[in-house]
Design an enzyme around this catalytic site. Structure first.
Site, PDB file in Angstrom:
ATOM      1  N   CYS A 104      17.886  45.198 -41.053  1.00 44.98           N
ATOM      2  CA  CYS A 104      16.807  44.386 -41.618  1.00 44.98           C
ATOM      3  C   CYS A 104      15.558  45.245 -41.832  1.00 44.98           C
ATOM      4  O   CYS A 104      15.495  46.020 -42.779  1.00 44.98           O
ATOM      5  CB  CYS A 104      16.542  43.170 -40.735  1.00 44.98           C
ATOM      6  N   HIS A 193      21.747  40.680 -40.580  1.00 40.40           N
ATOM      7  CA  HIS A 193      21.720  40.966 -39.147  1.00 40.40           C
ATOM      8  C   HIS A 193      23.129  40.895 -38.560  1.00 40.40           C
ATOM      9  O   HIS A 193      23.562  39.832 -38.090  1.00 40.40           O
ATOM     10  CB  HIS A 193      20.822  39.966 -38.423  1.00 40.40           C
ATOM     11  N   GLU A 195      23.993  41.914 -35.785  1.00 38.56           N
ATOM     12  CA  GLU A 195      23.858  41.680 -34.341  1.00 38.56           C
ATOM     13  C   GLU A 195      23.622  40.215 -34.000  1.00 38.56           C
ATOM     14  O   GLU A 195      23.725  39.821 -32.833  1.00 38.56           O
ATOM     15  CB  GLU A 195      22.726  42.552 -33.773  1.00 38.56           C
TER      16      GLU A 195
END
Length: 252
Positions: A104, A193, A195
């Site tokens: 990001c 993202h 994660e």
């Protein structure tokens, strides 16, 4: 030449303190660096988290096996000293061939550092579960080459790479712009993202729902459309696999 007996640590550069910026998220998922390390799934290898947003010192590049730059609650063009210092460090890492991944904000910072253009999204912030499309140039890529042609990912950003840097390879897009880039042989950036899971994204959206609504985001619809994104999560694990492969090659 002697083999490495102790692997060098992966370096995670943390651009925000989740417990401060989004305490409801941090209370459940932990801080940004912890979330990234869980997603990388490299429990067998050492890792170091440096809070660049708190001006913690950066280690010499020769002491790390790879670098991951996290997201952040600031924008890459903000006149904040740590952003410039981190950009210089990322440039040096990429130019030295150190495996590097930007997430990001990290993706945008890499793009800007190497001559790309980052700007606010014309349609307003992109939050929630979004659809990403691979480009033909992503075939065989270590991060995106194994992903489906179209896959879901978690998104939470206000700006995007409008113009990629010279020489960078666009690996994925969606209707809002560039979603993944490769910089050289061992450096990547992803706008989404990997994660995040949908539960974490839900907490983020709920925490800033009023702000997002003021920016034109239909927050109830965005929350209702949240769904798991395992193909995006696999991108982060593939970076962990790159680190293992490089370490194995050096030890051979």
């Amino acid at each position: 030449m002697p083999r490495e007996t102790t692997p060098k640590p992966l370096l995670v550069l943390q651009g925000e303190m989740m417990h401060q910026s989004l305490p409801s998220v941090g209370a459940v998922y932990g801080d940004t660096g912890e979330v990234i390390l869980r997603g990388l799934a490299i429990d067998d290898r050492p890792a170091t988290v440096v809070m660049v947003c708190e001006d913690e010192p950066l280690p010499p590049l020769e002491e790390v096996s790879g670098v991951v730059m996290s997201g952040a609650a600031v924008m890459v063009a903000d006149p904040i000293p740590w952003i410039g210092r981190t950009a210089d460090y990322l440039r040096a890492a990429v130019e030295a061939g150190v495996p590097t991944l930007g997430l990001c904000f990290g993706h945008q910072l890499l793009a800007k550092t190497f001559g790309g253009h980052v700007a606010p999204l014309e349609a307003g912030p992109e939050y929630g579960t979004v659809t990403i499309e691979r480009t033909a140039e992503s075939a065989g890529d270590a991060m995106l080459g194994q992903a489906p042609a179209r896959f879901l990912a978690q998104s939470a950003h206000h700006q995007i790479v409008v113009t990629p840097p010279p020489g960078a390879v666009v690996l994925a897009r969606n209707a809002n712009g560039v979603q993944a880039l490769r910089f050289g042989d061992a450096a990547w950036g992803v706008q989404f993202h990997p994660e995040f899971d949908d539960g974490l994204n839900r907490l983020i959206i709920e925490a800033i729902a009023d702000k997002l609504a003021g920016l034109g985001v239909d927050t109830p619809a965005t929350l209702a459309a949240l769904t798991p994104s395992p193909d995006a999560a696999a991108v982060l694990r593939r970076f962990g696999a790159v680190l293992r492969a490089r370490a194995a090659a050096k030890a051979a």
